[in-house]
Design a protein around this motif. Structure first.
Motif, PDB file in Angstrom:
ATOM      1  N   ASP A 298       0.850  -1.196   0.000  1.00 12.88           N
ATOM      2  CA  ASP A 298       0.000   0.000   0.000  1.00 12.88           C
ATOM      3  C   ASP A 298       0.888   1.250   0.000  1.00 12.88           C
ATOM      4  OD1 ASP A 298       0.872   0.485   2.568  1.00 12.88           O
ATOM      5  OD2 ASP A 298      -0.976  -0.201   3.536  1.00 12.88           O
ATOM      6  N   LYS A 299       0.224   2.403   0.015  1.00  8.79           N
ATOM      7  CA  LYS A 299       0.962   3.651  -0.111  1.00  8.79           C
ATOM      8  C   LYS A 299       1.979   3.835   1.021  1.00  8.79           C
ATOM      9  CE  LYS A 299       0.185   8.341  -1.388  1.00  8.79           C
ATOM     10  NZ  LYS A 299      -0.237   8.994  -2.527  1.00  8.79           N
ATOM     11  N   LYS A 300       1.572   3.426   2.221  1.00  6.41           N
ATOM     12  CA  LYS A 300       2.483   3.579   3.365  1.00  6.41           C
ATOM     13  C   LYS A 300       3.682   2.640   3.233  1.00  6.41           C
ATOM     14  CE  LYS A 300      -0.610   5.553   6.701  1.00  6.41           C
ATOM     15  NZ  LYS A 300      -1.739   5.277   7.572  1.00  6.41           N
ATOM     16  N   ASP A 301       3.425   1.432   2.735  1.00  2.00           N
ATOM     17  CA  ASP A 301       4.550   0.506   2.500  1.00  2.00           C
ATOM     18  C   ASP A 301       5.537   1.141   1.532  1.00  2.00           C
ATOM     19  OD1 ASP A 301       3.282  -1.506   3.952  1.00  2.00           O
ATOM     20  OD2 ASP A 301       2.342  -2.385   2.175  1.00  2.00           O
ATOM     21  N   ARG A 302       4.981   1.736   0.488  1.00  2.00           N
ATOM     22  CA  ARG A 302       5.832   2.295  -0.568  1.00  2.00           C
ATOM     23  C   ARG A 302       6.678   3.438  -0.035  1.00  2.00           C
ATOM     24  NH1 ARG A 302       3.117   1.032  -6.043  1.00  2.00           N
ATOM     25  NH2 ARG A 302       1.968  -0.825  -5.439  1.00  2.00           N
ATOM     26  N   ARG A 303       6.028   4.307   0.747  1.00  2.00           N
ATOM     27  CA  ARG A 303       6.765   5.434   1.353  1.00  2.00           C
ATOM     28  C   ARG A 303       7.866   4.902   2.265  1.00  2.00           C
ATOM     29  NH1 ARG A 303       5.518  10.837  -0.299  1.00  2.00           N
ATOM     30  NH2 ARG A 303       3.888  10.310  -1.738  1.00  2.00           N
ATOM     31  N   TYR A 304       7.508   3.883   3.037  1.00  2.00           N
ATOM     32  CA  TYR A 304       8.495   3.373   3.974  1.00  2.00           C
ATOM     33  C   TYR A 304       9.655   2.707   3.227  1.00  2.00           C
ATOM     34  CZ  TYR A 304      10.636   1.755   8.167  1.00  2.00           C
ATOM     35  OH  TYR A 304      11.549   1.561   9.160  1.00  2.00           O
ATOM     36  N   LEU A 305       9.302   1.974   2.183  1.00  2.00           N
ATOM     37  CA  LEU A 305      10.355   1.347   1.380  1.00  2.00           C
ATOM     38  C   LEU A 305      11.275   2.401   0.764  1.00  2.00           C
ATOM     39  CD1 LEU A 305       8.607  -1.623  -0.438  1.00  2.00           C
ATOM     40  CD2 LEU A 305      10.622  -1.750   1.026  1.00  2.00           C
ATOM     41  N   ALA A 306      10.709   3.550   0.380  1.00  2.00           N
ATOM     42  CA  ALA A 306      11.541   4.624  -0.186  1.00  2.00           C
ATOM     43  C   ALA A 306      12.582   5.057   0.841  1.00  2.00           C
ATOM     44  CB  ALA A 306      10.680   5.803  -0.626  1.00  2.00           C
ATOM     45  N   SER A 307      12.171   5.117   2.111  1.00  2.00           N
ATOM     46  CA  SER A 307      13.130   5.526   3.145  1.00  2.00           C
ATOM     47  C   SER A 307      14.200   4.460   3.356  1.00  2.00           C
ATOM     48  CB  SER A 307      12.402   5.842   4.458  1.00  2.00           C
ATOM     49  OG  SER A 307      12.040   4.638   5.104  1.00  2.00           O
ATOM     50  N   LEU A 308      13.936   3.260   2.865  1.00  2.00           N
ATOM     51  CA  LEU A 308      14.923   2.176   2.993  1.00  2.00           C
ATOM     52  C   LEU A 308      15.701   1.955   1.689  1.00  2.00           C
ATOM     53  CD1 LEU A 308      12.706  -0.453   4.893  1.00  2.00           C
ATOM     54  CD2 LEU A 308      14.340   1.156   5.875  1.00  2.00           C
ATOM     55  N   GLY A 309      15.436   2.834   0.702  1.00  2.00           N
ATOM     56  CA  GLY A 309      16.225   2.736  -0.521  1.00  2.00           C
ATOM     57  C   GLY A 309      15.593   1.906  -1.634  1.00  2.00           C
ATOM     58  N   TYR A 310      14.252   1.734  -1.580  1.00  2.00           N
ATOM     59  CA  TYR A 310      13.563   1.013  -2.665  1.00  2.00           C
ATOM     60  C   TYR A 310      12.374   1.837  -3.138  1.00  2.00           C
ATOM     61  CZ  TYR A 310      16.212  -3.185  -1.656  1.00  2.00           C
ATOM     62  OH  TYR A 310      17.234  -4.081  -1.499  1.00  2.00           O
ATOM     63  N   LEU A 311      12.198   1.935  -4.428  1.00  2.00           N
ATOM     64  CA  LEU A 311      11.040   2.643  -4.981  1.00  2.00           C
ATOM     65  C   LEU A 311      10.158   1.652  -5.734  1.00  2.00           C
ATOM     66  CD1 LEU A 311      12.764   5.873  -6.352  1.00  2.00           C
ATOM     67  CD2 LEU A 311      11.363   5.653  -4.280  1.00  2.00           C
ATOM     68  N   VAL A 312       8.861   1.965  -5.740  1.00  3.35           N
ATOM     69  CA  VAL A 312       7.918   1.118  -6.482  1.00  3.35           C
ATOM     70  C   VAL A 312       7.208   2.002  -7.501  1.00  3.35           C
ATOM     71  CG1 VAL A 312       6.112  -0.621  -6.295  1.00  3.35           C
ATOM     72  CG2 VAL A 312       7.536  -0.111  -4.302  1.00  3.35           C
ATOM     73  N   PRO A 313       7.777   2.139  -8.702  1.00  3.75           N
ATOM     74  CA  PRO A 313       7.128   2.990  -9.689  1.00  3.75           C
ATOM     75  C   PRO A 313       5.804   2.399 -10.159  1.00  3.75           C
ATOM     76  CG  PRO A 313       9.027   1.862 -10.642  1.00  3.75           C
ATOM     77  CD  PRO A 313       9.029   1.554  -9.179  1.00  3.75           C
ATOM     78  N   LYS A 314       4.962   3.267 -10.724  1.00  5.85           N
ATOM     79  CA  LYS A 314       3.653   2.812 -11.203  1.00  5.85           C
ATOM     80  C   LYS A 314       3.829   1.676 -12.191  1.00  5.85           C
ATOM     81  CE  LYS A 314       1.287   7.111 -10.720  1.00  5.85           C
ATOM     82  NZ  LYS A 314       2.457   7.988 -10.674  1.00  5.85           N
ATOM     83  N   SER A 315       2.986   0.696 -12.067  1.00 13.79           N
ATOM     84  CA  SER A 315       2.920  -0.483 -12.942  1.00 13.79           C
ATOM     85  C   SER A 315       4.183  -1.353 -12.943  1.00 13.79           C
ATOM     86  CB  SER A 315       2.509  -0.111 -14.373  1.00 13.79           C
ATOM     87  OG  SER A 315       3.551   0.572 -15.011  1.00 13.79           O
ATOM     88  N   ALA A 316       5.121  -1.087 -12.024  1.00  8.93           N
ATOM     89  CA  ALA A 316       6.278  -1.991 -11.904  1.00  8.93           C
ATOM     90  C   ALA A 316       5.832  -3.233 -11.111  1.00  8.93           C
ATOM     91  CB  ALA A 316       7.415  -1.307 -11.177  1.00  8.93           C
ATOM     92  N   PRO A 317       6.323  -4.413 -11.481  1.00 11.67           N
ATOM     93  CA  PRO A 317       5.898  -5.615 -10.767  1.00 11.67           C
ATOM     94  C   PRO A 317       6.521  -5.741  -9.373  1.00 11.67           C
ATOM     95  CG  PRO A 317       7.454  -6.167 -12.525  1.00 11.67           C
ATOM     96  CD  PRO A 317       7.166  -4.703 -12.650  1.00 11.67           C
ATOM     97  N   HIS A 318       7.714  -5.137  -9.197  1.00 15.58           N
ATOM     98  CA  HIS A 318       8.451  -5.316  -7.937  1.00 15.58           C
ATOM     99  C   HIS A 318       9.127  -3.997  -7.536  1.00 15.58           C
ATOM    100  CE1 HIS A 318       7.996  -9.545  -8.797  1.00 15.58           C
ATOM    101  NE2 HIS A 318       8.637  -9.390  -9.943  1.00 15.58           N
ATOM    102  N   PRO A 319       9.481  -3.867  -6.268  1.00 16.71           N
ATOM    103  CA  PRO A 319      10.271  -2.693  -5.872  1.00 16.71           C
ATOM    104  C   PRO A 319      11.626  -2.693  -6.582  1.00 16.71           C
ATOM    105  CG  PRO A 319       9.389  -3.823  -3.940  1.00 16.71           C
ATOM    106  CD  PRO A 319       9.153  -4.724  -5.101  1.00 16.71           C
ATOM    107  N   GLU A 320      12.165  -1.490  -6.741  1.00 17.54           N
ATOM    108  CA  GLU A 320      13.481  -1.361  -7.373  1.00 17.54           C
ATOM    109  C   GLU A 320      14.454  -0.760  -6.368  1.00 17.54           C
ATOM    110  OE1 GLU A 320      11.858   0.022 -11.811  1.00 17.54           O
ATOM    111  OE2 GLU A 320      12.883   1.469 -10.505  1.00 17.54           O
TER     112      GLU A 320
END
Ligand code: SAM
Length: 448
Positions: free
Chosen positions: A237-259
């Motif tokens: 969800d959005k909060k997961d994505r934000r938190y992952l960004a703080s850990l060095g991973y982004l989840v762009p739109k329509s990407a299957p997995h974090p990068e």
């Protein structure tokens, strides 16, 4: 479900009479048979091994003895039959593999000893059963019995009824979420000076759930980054994505997995991709009335390969790039003035409008690829850029950074306000031939 465990040390499998597996056997949920491989020998020494063909140390287990044992086991079962062969050179035993095996009718485990089992055994049975050569991990055991016990326990507990509370299977490490489990605690609340995190005892279930989710993400990033790279983006969800960004991973739109992502100073090798990114993103921030020709002229003059090469060569330009999935996904361009002077005077720098005791730095470009908007990428890029500018102006007590942004671009203004910028004035700005009205925003570089 039937297990046939074949070994020269069948006593090893006595542990499977204990605990949940033992109870499941009593209740008829698991039907486990231990066999002594030597029962299929015919010589007085009950020999199961011989010297390795081609020479070398140790002994190899004979295929003829194994063949008789496995044939007998296969005859005792039916339906989906799997021959599992533990070996350090097998594929790692994973939760997914165990889930799959839990749907089999019979699993026969052929436990090697010495240098292992003659390779023709796996080859031969591939024609009549599913052969699963598996490894418990990257280390070498003396025999396959421990691996067999691990497999029986990991597969057995997935059989409905074996574990009392089915919900406990859902939240575990490697379960559907694809994450390691969060840390768990119980009473006493304080033990040897260590306390249970207060969010878990606060009674706020939503906050506790979020805390657990964030800790699961922390742990997985730290200990098993390859699991993050394999996460199903649809489960975030959005909060997961934000938190992952703080850990060095982004989840762009329509990407299957974090990068995996990083923000760093741009280098010469980034230039071609940066030019393409700049050409892609610049039109997004232009007023709708601006002609394609004017946009092209601006890009050609300020965002070409030559222009970027000049930015990189000039120490007054601070060029910062966000790399995600190995490619630039965003960049910033900032201009440092000489000493505590003003950068971008000709662009309408708010000199005299803002209070400062240090240079007035111009943040000339902040662009993030569309797919990365709303992922936390912009805030990350902005923070890193401001930190670089702060460092570059550390000789002064109160440097200020300013920028101009299209008056109609509410999204950008909102993002800048979130980054601490405030509107200080407006300016007229020429792009190509057209005059535009921009909002000028500024913030102190150093916030006390
Ligand atoms: N020569 C083999 C090699 O280097 O791959 C190692 C043989 S090991 C000493 C003897 C037996 O222990 C193997 O045949 C296998 O049944 C079992 N074994 C050892 N390490 C294992 C592991 N990591 N996973 C599964 N089984 C293992």
């Amino acid at each position: 479900m039937r297990f046939d465990l074949i070994s020269v040390f069948p006593e090893f499998f006595d542990v499977l009479k204990l605990s949940l597996v033992g109870k499941a056997r009593e209740h008829g949920l698991l039907d486990i048979h231990a066999h002594n491989l030597r029962d299929w020998t015919t010589d007085p020494h009950r020999t199961v091994d011989d010297t390795p063909a081609g020479g070398g140390a140790g002994m190899v287990m004979r295929p003829d003895i194994w063949g008789k044992a496995i044939d007998t086991a296969l005859r005792a079962g039916s339906g989906r039959q799997v021959l599992a062969i533990p070996t350090p050179s097998g594929t790692p035993l994973t939760q997914r593999a165990c889930e799959d095996l839990s749907h089999a009718d019979q699993v026969i485990v052929a436990c090697g000893r010495y240098e292992g089992i003659d390779a023709r055994v796996a080859q031969h049975y591939a024609g009549q059963a599913e052969v699963f050569e598996f490894s418990l991990g990257d280390y070498v055991l003396n025999g396959g019995e421990i691996a067999a016990v691990a497999l029986v326990e990991a597969v057995g507990r997935l059989i409905p009824g074996v574990v009392g509370n089915a919900q406990s299977l859902v939240e575990e490490s490697f379960s559907e979420a694809g994450l390691l489990e969060y840390p768990v605690y119980t009473r006493p609340e304080e033990w040897r000076g260590l306390t249970i995190p207060s969010v878990l005892t606060s009674g706020d279930h939503g906050a506790a759930r979020r805390w657990r989710r964030d800790r699961a993400l922390d742990r997985t990033v730290e200990r098993r980054p390859e699991m993050i790279a394999a996460l199903d983006a649809a489960t975030l969800d959005k909060k997961d994505r934000r938190y992952l960004a703080s850990l060095g991973y982004l989840v762009p739109k329509s990407a299957p997995h974090p990068e995996r992502a990083e923000v760093r100073p741009a280098s010469a090798s980034d230039v071609p991709a940066l030019v393409a990114l700049a050409a892609r993103t610049f039109p997004d921030a232009c007023p709708p009335a601006m002609s394609p020709a004017s946009i092209a002229a601006f890009i050609n003059e300020h965002l070409s390969e030559r222009a970027f090469a000049e930015y990189l060569a000039d120490p007054h330009w601070v060029t910062t790039v966000l790399i995600s999935g190995g490619r630039p996904a965003g960049y910033t361009l900032a201009l440092l003035p000489e000493g505590n002077g003003v950068a971008g005077a000709e662009d309408g720098a708010p000199d005299g409008v803002v209070e400062r005791d240090g240079p007035l730095v111009e943040l000339s470009k902040v662009y993030v690829d569309r797919a990365y908007r709303g992922t936390g990428a912009t805030a990350w890029l902005m923070d890193a850029t401001l930190a670089r500018l702060d460092e570059a102006t550390s000789d002064y007590p109160r440097p200020v950074v300013w920028l101009g942004t299209n008056a109609g671009n509410r999204r950008a203004q909102h993002a800048y306000r979130k980054a601490g910028f405030e509107k200080v004035t407006t300016r007229e700005f020429l792009v190509g031939e057209e005059r535009n009205s921009d909002v000028v925003m500024a913030r102190p570089l150093r916030v006390a």
